[in-house]
Design a protein around this motif. Sequence first.
Motif, PDB file in Angstrom:
ATOM      1  N   LYS A 221       0.837  -1.210   0.000  1.00 53.26           N
ATOM      2  CA  LYS A 221       0.000   0.000   0.000  1.00 53.26           C
ATOM      3  C   LYS A 221       0.867   1.254   0.000  1.00 53.26           C
ATOM      4  O   LYS A 221       1.808   1.361   0.781  1.00 53.26           O
ATOM      5  CB  LYS A 221      -0.923   0.018   1.220  1.00 53.26           C
ATOM      6  CG  LYS A 221      -1.950  -1.116   1.221  1.00 53.26           C
ATOM      7  CD  LYS A 221      -2.879  -1.035   2.406  1.00 53.26           C
ATOM      8  CE  LYS A 221      -3.906  -2.169   2.368  1.00 53.26           C
ATOM      9  NZ  LYS A 221      -4.857  -2.103   3.490  1.00 53.26           N
ATOM     10  N   GLU A 222       0.536   2.184  -0.889  1.00 52.01           N
ATOM     11  CA  GLU A 222       1.206   3.482  -0.913  1.00 52.01           C
ATOM     12  C   GLU A 222       0.400   4.532  -0.163  1.00 52.01           C
ATOM     13  O   GLU A 222       0.948   5.543   0.271  1.00 52.01           O
ATOM     14  CB  GLU A 222       1.424   3.938  -2.356  1.00 52.01           C
ATOM     15  CG  GLU A 222       2.396   3.049  -3.136  1.00 52.01           C
ATOM     16  CD  GLU A 222       2.621   3.545  -4.541  1.00 52.01           C
ATOM     17  OE1 GLU A 222       1.961   4.543  -4.928  1.00 52.01           O
ATOM     18  OE2 GLU A 222       3.436   2.956  -5.263  1.00 52.01           O
ATOM     19  N   LYS A 223      -0.897   4.277  -0.021  1.00 51.30           N
ATOM     20  CA  LYS A 223      -1.777   5.206   0.689  1.00 51.30           C
ATOM     21  C   LYS A 223      -2.604   4.439   1.720  1.00 51.30           C
ATOM     22  O   LYS A 223      -3.024   3.310   1.468  1.00 51.30           O
ATOM     23  CB  LYS A 223      -2.712   5.934  -0.278  1.00 51.30           C
ATOM     24  CG  LYS A 223      -2.009   6.854  -1.259  1.00 51.30           C
ATOM     25  CD  LYS A 223      -3.022   7.564  -2.160  1.00 51.30           C
ATOM     26  CE  LYS A 223      -2.321   8.500  -3.129  1.00 51.30           C
ATOM     27  NZ  LYS A 223      -3.300   9.217  -4.016  1.00 51.30           N
ATOM     28  N   LEU A 224      -2.834   5.065   2.855  1.00 51.60           N
ATOM     29  CA  LEU A 224      -3.678   4.489   3.902  1.00 51.60           C
ATOM     30  C   LEU A 224      -4.722   5.524   4.301  1.00 51.60           C
ATOM     31  O   LEU A 224      -4.389   6.673   4.597  1.00 51.60           O
ATOM     32  CB  LEU A 224      -2.836   4.109   5.123  1.00 51.60           C
ATOM     33  CG  LEU A 224      -1.867   2.926   4.965  1.00 51.60           C
ATOM     34  CD1 LEU A 224      -0.917   2.868   6.146  1.00 51.60           C
ATOM     35  CD2 LEU A 224      -2.642   1.619   4.838  1.00 51.60           C
ATOM     36  N   LYS A 225      -5.967   5.117   4.309  1.00 55.85           N
ATOM     37  CA  LYS A 225      -7.029   6.034   4.711  1.00 55.85           C
ATOM     38  C   LYS A 225      -6.896   6.399   6.176  1.00 55.85           C
ATOM     39  O   LYS A 225      -7.108   7.553   6.568  1.00 55.85           O
ATOM     40  CB  LYS A 225      -8.400   5.407   4.443  1.00 55.85           C
ATOM     41  CG  LYS A 225      -9.555   6.313   4.818  1.00 55.85           C
ATOM     42  CD  LYS A 225     -10.902   5.649   4.548  1.00 55.85           C
ATOM     43  CE  LYS A 225     -12.047   6.573   4.963  1.00 55.85           C
ATOM     44  NZ  LYS A 225     -13.377   5.937   4.740  1.00 55.85           N
ATOM     45  N   SER A 226      -6.541   5.413   7.015  1.00 53.98           N
ATOM     46  CA  SER A 226      -6.465   5.679   8.446  1.00 53.98           C
ATOM     47  C   SER A 226      -5.491   4.735   9.116  1.00 53.98           C
ATOM     48  O   SER A 226      -5.296   3.598   8.676  1.00 53.98           O
ATOM     49  CB  SER A 226      -7.851   5.515   9.088  1.00 53.98           C
ATOM     50  OG  SER A 226      -8.341   4.192   8.864  1.00 53.98           O
ATOM     51  N   VAL A 227      -4.873   5.222  10.190  1.00 56.24           N
ATOM     52  CA  VAL A 227      -4.018   4.388  11.033  1.00 56.24           C
ATOM     53  C   VAL A 227      -4.414   4.660  12.482  1.00 56.24           C
ATOM     54  O   VAL A 227      -4.723   5.793  12.857  1.00 56.24           O
ATOM     55  CB  VAL A 227      -2.525   4.681  10.796  1.00 56.24           C
ATOM     56  CG1 VAL A 227      -2.177   6.141  11.061  1.00 56.24           C
ATOM     57  CG2 VAL A 227      -1.657   3.774  11.652  1.00 56.24           C
ATOM     58  N   TYR A 228      -4.399   3.597  13.295  1.00 64.87           N
ATOM     59  CA  TYR A 228      -4.916   3.681  14.667  1.00 64.87           C
ATOM     60  C   TYR A 228      -3.968   2.977  15.621  1.00 64.87           C
ATOM     61  O   TYR A 228      -3.407   1.925  15.301  1.00 64.87           O
ATOM     62  CB  TYR A 228      -6.296   3.018  14.707  1.00 64.87           C
ATOM     63  CG  TYR A 228      -6.879   2.774  16.088  1.00 64.87           C
ATOM     64  CD1 TYR A 228      -7.176   3.830  16.951  1.00 64.87           C
ATOM     65  CD2 TYR A 228      -7.173   1.474  16.513  1.00 64.87           C
ATOM     66  CE1 TYR A 228      -7.733   3.591  18.208  1.00 64.87           C
ATOM     67  CE2 TYR A 228      -7.737   1.233  17.763  1.00 64.87           C
ATOM     68  CZ  TYR A 228      -8.015   2.301  18.604  1.00 64.87           C
ATOM     69  OH  TYR A 228      -8.563   2.067  19.838  1.00 64.87           O
ATOM     70  N   ASP A 229      -3.772   3.583  16.786  1.00 66.50           N
ATOM     71  CA  ASP A 229      -2.985   2.972  17.857  1.00 66.50           C
ATOM     72  C   ASP A 229      -3.777   3.118  19.154  1.00 66.50           C
ATOM     73  O   ASP A 229      -3.958   4.222  19.651  1.00 66.50           O
ATOM     74  CB  ASP A 229      -1.628   3.672  17.981  1.00 66.50           C
ATOM     75  CG  ASP A 229      -0.719   3.012  19.014  1.00 66.50           C
ATOM     76  OD1 ASP A 229      -1.213   2.216  19.832  1.00 66.50           O
ATOM     77  OD2 ASP A 229       0.500   3.301  19.010  1.00 66.50           O
ATOM     78  N   PRO A 230      -4.277   2.011  19.712  1.00 69.45           N
ATOM     79  CA  PRO A 230      -5.118   2.076  20.918  1.00 69.45           C
ATOM     80  C   PRO A 230      -4.347   2.387  22.192  1.00 69.45           C
ATOM     81  O   PRO A 230      -4.956   2.700  23.213  1.00 69.45           O
ATOM     82  CB  PRO A 230      -5.735   0.676  20.978  1.00 69.45           C
ATOM     83  CG  PRO A 230      -4.714  -0.195  20.332  1.00 69.45           C
ATOM     84  CD  PRO A 230      -4.112   0.625  19.230  1.00 69.45           C
ATOM     85  N   PHE A 250      -5.140  10.088  11.389  1.00 69.52           N
ATOM     86  CA  PHE A 250      -4.453   9.415  12.490  1.00 69.52           C
ATOM     87  C   PHE A 250      -5.381   9.360  13.704  1.00 69.52           C
ATOM     88  O   PHE A 250      -5.962  10.383  14.084  1.00 69.52           O
ATOM     89  CB  PHE A 250      -3.185  10.180  12.881  1.00 69.52           C
ATOM     90  CG  PHE A 250      -2.181  10.328  11.768  1.00 69.52           C
ATOM     91  CD1 PHE A 250      -1.079   9.487  11.694  1.00 69.52           C
ATOM     92  CD2 PHE A 250      -2.326  11.316  10.796  1.00 69.52           C
ATOM     93  CE1 PHE A 250      -0.148   9.623  10.676  1.00 69.52           C
ATOM     94  CE2 PHE A 250      -1.405  11.462   9.773  1.00 69.52           C
ATOM     95  CZ  PHE A 250      -0.315  10.615   9.715  1.00 69.52           C
ATOM     96  N   TYR A 251      -5.487   8.190  14.304  1.00 63.95           N
ATOM     97  CA  TYR A 251      -6.328   8.014  15.480  1.00 63.95           C
ATOM     98  C   TYR A 251      -5.535   7.317  16.583  1.00 63.95           C
ATOM     99  O   TYR A 251      -4.731   6.421  16.313  1.00 63.95           O
ATOM    100  CB  TYR A 251      -7.564   7.173  15.151  1.00 63.95           C
ATOM    101  CG  TYR A 251      -8.509   7.818  14.166  1.00 63.95           C
ATOM    102  CD1 TYR A 251      -9.601   8.570  14.610  1.00 63.95           C
ATOM    103  CD2 TYR A 251      -8.303   7.691  12.789  1.00 63.95           C
ATOM    104  CE1 TYR A 251     -10.467   9.162  13.696  1.00 63.95           C
ATOM    105  CE2 TYR A 251      -9.156   8.282  11.881  1.00 63.95           C
ATOM    106  CZ  TYR A 251     -10.240   9.020  12.340  1.00 63.95           C
ATOM    107  OH  TYR A 251     -11.087   9.617  11.441  1.00 63.95           O
ATOM    108  N   GLY A 252      -5.778   7.726  17.813  1.00 63.41           N
ATOM    109  CA  GLY A 252      -5.087   7.092  18.921  1.00 63.41           C
ATOM    110  C   GLY A 252      -5.799   7.318  20.229  1.00 63.41           C
ATOM    111  O   GLY A 252      -6.640   8.226  20.359  1.00 63.41           O
ATOM    112  N   GLN A 253      -5.482   6.480  21.197  1.00 61.95           N
ATOM    113  CA  GLN A 253      -6.014   6.626  22.548  1.00 61.95           C
ATOM    114  C   GLN A 253      -4.890   6.337  23.530  1.00 61.95           C
ATOM    115  O   GLN A 253      -4.066   5.445  23.326  1.00 61.95           O
ATOM    116  CB  GLN A 253      -7.191   5.680  22.785  1.00 61.95           C
ATOM    117  CG  GLN A 253      -7.928   5.948  24.097  1.00 61.95           C
ATOM    118  CD  GLN A 253      -9.298   5.285  24.144  1.00 61.95           C
ATOM    119  OE1 GLN A 253      -9.903   5.013  23.115  1.00 61.95           O
ATOM    120  NE2 GLN A 253      -9.793   5.029  25.340  1.00 61.95           N
ATOM    121  N   GLU A 254      -4.840   7.120  24.596  1.00 63.74           N
ATOM    122  CA  GLU A 254      -3.776   6.994  25.586  1.00 63.74           C
ATOM    123  C   GLU A 254      -4.354   7.251  26.977  1.00 63.74           C
ATOM    124  O   GLU A 254      -5.124   8.179  27.185  1.00 63.74           O
ATOM    125  CB  GLU A 254      -2.658   8.001  25.291  1.00 63.74           C
ATOM    126  CG  GLU A 254      -1.586   8.121  26.350  1.00 63.74           C
ATOM    127  CD  GLU A 254      -0.914   6.802  26.694  1.00 63.74           C
ATOM    128  OE1 GLU A 254      -0.650   6.575  27.893  1.00 63.74           O
ATOM    129  OE2 GLU A 254      -0.670   5.993  25.770  1.00 63.74           O
TER     130      GLU A 254
END
Length: 522
Positions: A221-230, A250-254
């Motif tokens: 993949k050259e493009k990603l719609k979304s990336v997530y780190d919980p 970009f999505y994340g939770q901390e």
Amino acid sequence: MSEEQKRLLESKLWGIANILRGKISADDYRDYILGFIFYKYLSERQYLYANNLLETETIKDYLKLNDPELLEAIKEESLQALGYFLKPEELFASITAKGNASTETDSNYILEDLKAVLNHIEQSTMGTDSEEDFNDLFSDIDLSSNKIGRTVKARNEVVVQILNSLNSIDFRLEDIESDVLGDAYEYLIGKFAAGAGKSAGEFYTPQQVSKILAKLVSTDKEKLKSVYDPTCGSGSLLLRVAKEAQVSEFYGQELTRTTYNLARMNMILHGIHYRQFDIRQDDTLENPQHLDQRFEAIVANPPFSAHWKGDDNSLYNSDERFSQYGRLAPKTKADFAFMQHMLFQLADNGIMASVFPHGVLFRGGAEGLIRQYMIKEMNVLDAVIGLPANIFYGTSIPTCIVVLKKCRKFDDNIVFIDASSDENYIKVGNQNELRDIDVEKIIDTYRNRETLDKYSYVVSLEEIAENDYNLNIPRYVDTFEEEEPVDLDATAAEIQQLDAALKSNDTVLKAFCEELGIKAPF
């Protein structure tokens, strides 16, 4: 900026951190130093943006502007473009200049002014789209803390010294890509992690491990719609993915507030627009903030074997993330709970790559049943990668990377890679470290699905079943080194030669003893 210039910038920034080293803990001075760097960055962005808007005006230097109407117009534009607003007198350069005042009439006391400025950055966003991204962003910079000085004067002197040191560095934001300063910021985060001991794992994943995870989830993949780190920590994993593919969101939770603040700063400092990221603070397992969304790439380094409410049946047996497996992950080991959570949020075309302790591969009980369900019923396990021990700050235990996919191209096998042997890493100080060549070998082996002697093995699902879904890597990758055969005849001849030599020595020694008139020791 050249590599040499970048290294010089990193060195200067680390030198500034040394102002507080020895006075307070690494965790504490990290918050002050990174916070002040971020304040300078925001100031310089505001200054450059405002000067660009003033190009057609009589006064072209934002620091000299005092026209209320123009200031209001710049504020409106700044909130839309930057997400925040700083007045000319609130800029880093203005506060630093006041800190250098030395006349009898002008005080160099800046703590209250600086506190007001940091509060105003947050207040300027209230009611705007960026409010959540800037809310309480500087809450960990306590300018009244005795940690940085026992008296008000002492605290003021320390802060002035730090600001002056930072002011001497030209971030050159108008000339360079924003990720250069961002990379230097990441360098500092890594340096702080190295000195933070066990707590380092709360906010930092070693760069080479981050690189592996990012390359895994961006495969083909050259493009990603979304990336997530919980469990996003400082956000370094999310940002690393953006180096491998073009990421839209970009999505994340901390959970930890301080680290949550650091992640948001890191995003902005790397040039990620506030509309492109959504970082939330809360417990991911108990209060997931993005549960209605599915992500194309998921990366994580969850806390190893954390405690959670796995025995709270009233809360979790009806939770969609866990209910289909029939059992909950043990309350003293949340590893599979994190894995199930990520799998639930993974898009059908997505890849999840996460670090776990080796126990997830072979522990029985509820974990064994969940593992079997994932493999036998869901067929989502795509790869297991064993990493060297002692590559994470704060723990020396061996770890592994688990790769999950909902729609697997090769759905009749699983790739096992053992990258834990001595030739697959180097020792740097007290830590083991993967080299670029080691990272590339892991990625190439995964993508090519190769079986390599004593390194990797492509295992059929039938063989996994025969092993009762135990994924312990040595069951599949044979790393046993055969010893060279012993020539017994040659060994016997050598022993006979040694025996003859000993007898000869005894004879000589006995003769010496007789000459000296003493008793021989045998």
